[in-house]
Design a protein around this motif. Sequence first.
Motif, mmCIF file in Angstrom:
data_model
loop_
_atom_site.group_PDB
_atom_site.id
_atom_site.type_symbol
_atom_site.label_atom_id
_atom_site.label_comp_id
_atom_site.label_asym_id
_atom_site.label_seq_id
_atom_site.Cartn_x
_atom_site.Cartn_y
_atom_site.Cartn_z
ATOM 1 N N ASN A 60 0.796 -1.227 0.000
ATOM 2 C CA ASN A 60 0.000 0.000 0.000
ATOM 3 C C ASN A 60 0.834 1.286 0.000
ATOM 4 O O ASN A 60 0.555 2.214 0.757
ATOM 5 C CB ASN A 60 -0.941 0.011 1.210
ATOM 6 C CG ASN A 60 -2.059 -1.004 1.089
ATOM 7 O OD1 ASN A 60 -2.589 -1.216 0.015
ATOM 8 N ND2 ASN A 60 -2.398 -1.635 2.204
ATOM 9 N N VAL A 61 1.812 1.378 -0.884
ATOM 10 C CA VAL A 61 2.628 2.600 -0.914
ATOM 11 C C VAL A 61 2.023 3.673 -1.818
ATOM 12 O O VAL A 61 2.419 4.834 -1.744
ATOM 13 C CB VAL A 61 4.082 2.304 -1.346
ATOM 14 C CG1 VAL A 61 4.742 1.349 -0.372
ATOM 15 C CG2 VAL A 61 4.151 1.784 -2.774
ATOM 16 N N PHE A 107 7.132 6.971 1.340
ATOM 17 C CA PHE A 107 8.378 6.276 1.642
ATOM 18 C C PHE A 107 8.906 6.780 2.977
ATOM 19 O O PHE A 107 8.442 7.797 3.513
ATOM 20 C CB PHE A 107 9.420 6.516 0.539
ATOM 21 C CG PHE A 107 9.796 7.964 0.345
ATOM 22 C CD1 PHE A 107 10.824 8.544 1.087
ATOM 23 C CD2 PHE A 107 9.131 8.760 -0.577
ATOM 24 C CE1 PHE A 107 11.176 9.879 0.923
ATOM 25 C CE2 PHE A 107 9.472 10.108 -0.746
ATOM 26 C CZ PHE A 107 10.491 10.660 0.005
ATOM 27 N N ASP A 108 9.869 6.064 3.539
ATOM 28 C CA ASP A 108 10.569 6.585 4.708
ATOM 29 C C ASP A 108 12.022 6.858 4.332
ATOM 30 O O ASP A 108 12.502 6.416 3.287
ATOM 31 C CB ASP A 108 10.452 5.644 5.913
ATOM 32 C CG ASP A 108 11.145 4.298 5.713
ATOM 33 O OD1 ASP A 108 12.379 4.283 5.583
ATOM 34 O OD2 ASP A 108 10.465 3.253 5.714
ATOM 35 N N GLY A 109 12.721 7.599 5.193
ATOM 36 C CA GLY A 109 14.047 8.081 4.858
ATOM 37 C C GLY A 109 15.185 7.096 5.087
ATOM 38 O O GLY A 109 16.354 7.489 5.012
ATOM 39 N N ARG A 110 14.853 5.843 5.330
ATOM 40 C CA ARG A 110 15.932 4.859 5.535
ATOM 41 C C ARG A 110 16.794 4.691 4.282
ATOM 42 O O ARG A 110 16.274 4.629 3.168
ATOM 43 C CB ARG A 110 15.342 3.489 5.890
ATOM 44 C CG ARG A 110 15.019 3.271 7.330
ATOM 45 C CD ARG A 110 14.417 1.892 7.534
ATOM 46 N NE ARG A 110 13.114 1.773 6.888
ATOM 47 C CZ ARG A 110 12.441 0.635 6.765
ATOM 48 N NH1 ARG A 110 12.967 -0.498 7.206
ATOM 49 N NH2 ARG A 110 11.251 0.619 6.185
ATOM 50 N N ASN A 111 18.077 4.534 4.505
ATOM 51 C CA ASN A 111 18.974 4.120 3.431
ATOM 52 C C ASN A 111 19.530 2.735 3.721
ATOM 53 O O ASN A 111 20.433 2.256 3.047
ATOM 54 C CB ASN A 111 20.117 5.121 3.260
ATOM 55 C CG ASN A 111 20.678 5.120 1.860
ATOM 56 O OD1 ASN A 111 19.940 5.026 0.884
ATOM 57 N ND2 ASN A 111 21.990 5.211 1.742
ATOM 58 N N ASP A 112 18.960 2.113 4.756
ATOM 59 C CA ASP A 112 19.322 0.768 5.190
ATOM 60 C C ASP A 112 18.087 0.205 5.877
ATOM 61 O O ASP A 112 17.547 0.821 6.794
ATOM 62 C CB ASP A 112 20.507 0.827 6.159
ATOM 63 C CG ASP A 112 20.972 -0.538 6.654
ATOM 64 O OD1 ASP A 112 20.126 -1.431 6.834
ATOM 65 O OD2 ASP A 112 22.176 -0.705 6.880
ATOM 66 N N PHE A 165 2.644 -3.055 -6.653
ATOM 67 C CA PHE A 165 1.739 -2.608 -7.704
ATOM 68 C C PHE A 165 1.056 -1.294 -7.319
ATOM 69 O O PHE A 165 0.744 -1.056 -6.149
ATOM 70 C CB PHE A 165 0.649 -3.648 -7.957
ATOM 71 C CG PHE A 165 1.091 -4.846 -8.745
ATOM 72 C CD1 PHE A 165 1.104 -4.812 -10.134
ATOM 73 C CD2 PHE A 165 1.478 -6.002 -8.100
ATOM 74 C CE1 PHE A 165 1.498 -5.921 -10.863
ATOM 75 C CE2 PHE A 165 1.874 -7.121 -8.819
ATOM 76 C CZ PHE A 165 1.886 -7.082 -10.204
ATOM 77 N N SER A 166 0.789 -0.468 -8.320
ATOM 78 C CA SER A 166 -0.036 0.715 -8.108
ATOM 79 C C SER A 166 -1.489 0.297 -7.922
ATOM 80 O O SER A 166 -1.859 -0.862 -8.148
ATOM 81 C CB SER A 166 0.088 1.666 -9.307
ATOM 82 O OG SER A 166 -0.485 1.062 -10.470
ATOM 83 N N ARG A 167 -2.330 1.242 -7.512
ATOM 84 C CA ARG A 167 -3.749 0.939 -7.277
ATOM 85 C C ARG A 167 -4.454 0.487 -8.550
ATOM 86 O O ARG A 167 -5.399 -0.294 -8.504
ATOM 87 C CB ARG A 167 -4.466 2.172 -6.733
ATOM 88 C CG ARG A 167 -3.905 2.719 -5.437
ATOM 89 C CD ARG A 167 -4.307 1.897 -4.245
ATOM 90 N NE ARG A 167 -3.719 2.450 -3.019
ATOM 91 C CZ ARG A 167 -3.829 1.877 -1.832
ATOM 92 N NH1 ARG A 167 -4.482 0.735 -1.708
ATOM 93 N NH2 ARG A 167 -3.280 2.417 -0.767
#
Length: 434
Positions: free
Chosen positions: A43-44, A54-59, A404-406
């Motif tokens: 569900n992004v 999104f979140d700011g993780r790079n790991d 997948f997109s909506r």
Amino acid sequence: MMYIFPLLSILMVMFDVQEKNNMERRIDSLTRSDIGHTLHHNNVFSPDNNWIVFDGRNDDTKIGETSSIGMVNVHTGEERLLYKTANQTIYGPGVGAASFSPVEDMVVFIHGLYDADSVKPYDITRRFGLAVNMYNPMVGMPMDARDSHAPYTAGALRGGTHSHCWSGDGRLISFTYNDEFVDPDLRMVGVMVPTEEPVVISSLEENNKGKKYAAIVTDVVRDPLPGSDEISKAFDECWVSSHTNYTIAFQGNTRNEEGETITEIYLVDIDPARILQDSSAVGKEGERPRTPDGIRQRRLSRTLKGLSDLRHWLRSDGRYVYALAKDDDNRNQIVQCEVSSGRFTTVSDFDFSISSPINMSHRGDKITFVANNNIYLFDLAIKKSVMLTSNSPEDLKIVGAPVFSRKDDMIAFNQYAESNGNEYIQIKIVHLCD
């Protein structure tokens, strides 16, 4: 000369087909800023299909050190900040794993406890779900209440919720849970259900109110009896149905007759009314919260080897539950388990091994995944796969689960990209056509 025009026509048709194929597989680099852009496994895409959260993780392992939730426009590449933690350190609070409601402009994500420090840092038992409206950024609403002081408040928990997943109608949220005080290593599955009034908690240390009523819906034991249906871990679930009748499919670690731990598929029917009625399910001091009266899990699959040990989340089209399992050559293949009968079938026969979690199209006809550093699309009707990208093993790594997109017209995925001498997780889009 009489053969020239037919030949030109054939060449033009071939060019048109090739051009169409190129359009179907056009890949755009959506984000470019020098931060991480980690996608959750579900569900992004926003309800209108125009934004990706999104979140700011790079790991993937650094939720506790991550301070930001953002979103990017799929048409323009514009990035917007949705939420940022206050007083962020390497110990927390930390945020991550964000997903959009399917019906509201609302995002839910993991948030560590506000008082995280070097003594009590971000941890699997010290987090909750926070929601933010995309048109009212920075204003967080705790979704699940936390009450860490006995006697505990009904509808609240005292551990950490994680990997939140909206039901298809957006009314309920599933999650995995680890209790802070009793058996913190035993993972369970829980749900948040709507309630007329928010769950209000006393304003003591490490407490917070919640918009929804939270409860645990799986029974786990430390040492399952060999050959029984008991489980020591419930995890990585999905919604099987989400309108009027709510059912969750989840993975459960059980023991076979030889005492070996294997992972099978379990189901639990969710009745919000029953959950709200059993206020005693919150449990007492010194015990874990229990499942409410009338909420009982049941085993669906019965296999020899169980599911794959590659971390992945179950997926369902309502009729089947889909998962990964190892074949005789130790390769991860797609399997399906019929909800009505438990009939377990391997549906793919790849000469390679799937290396990521899977996701299902909203139409329920295709599955996407990563293998050999490329994005694949598998058609469930004809049992054929198409490689959508053309990376080599030496190219920068694709990570996480493609989504997948909506409208099923795009697949978003994460891949590292180099910028100013560093590598950052970026979001890319594969454009699909019907």
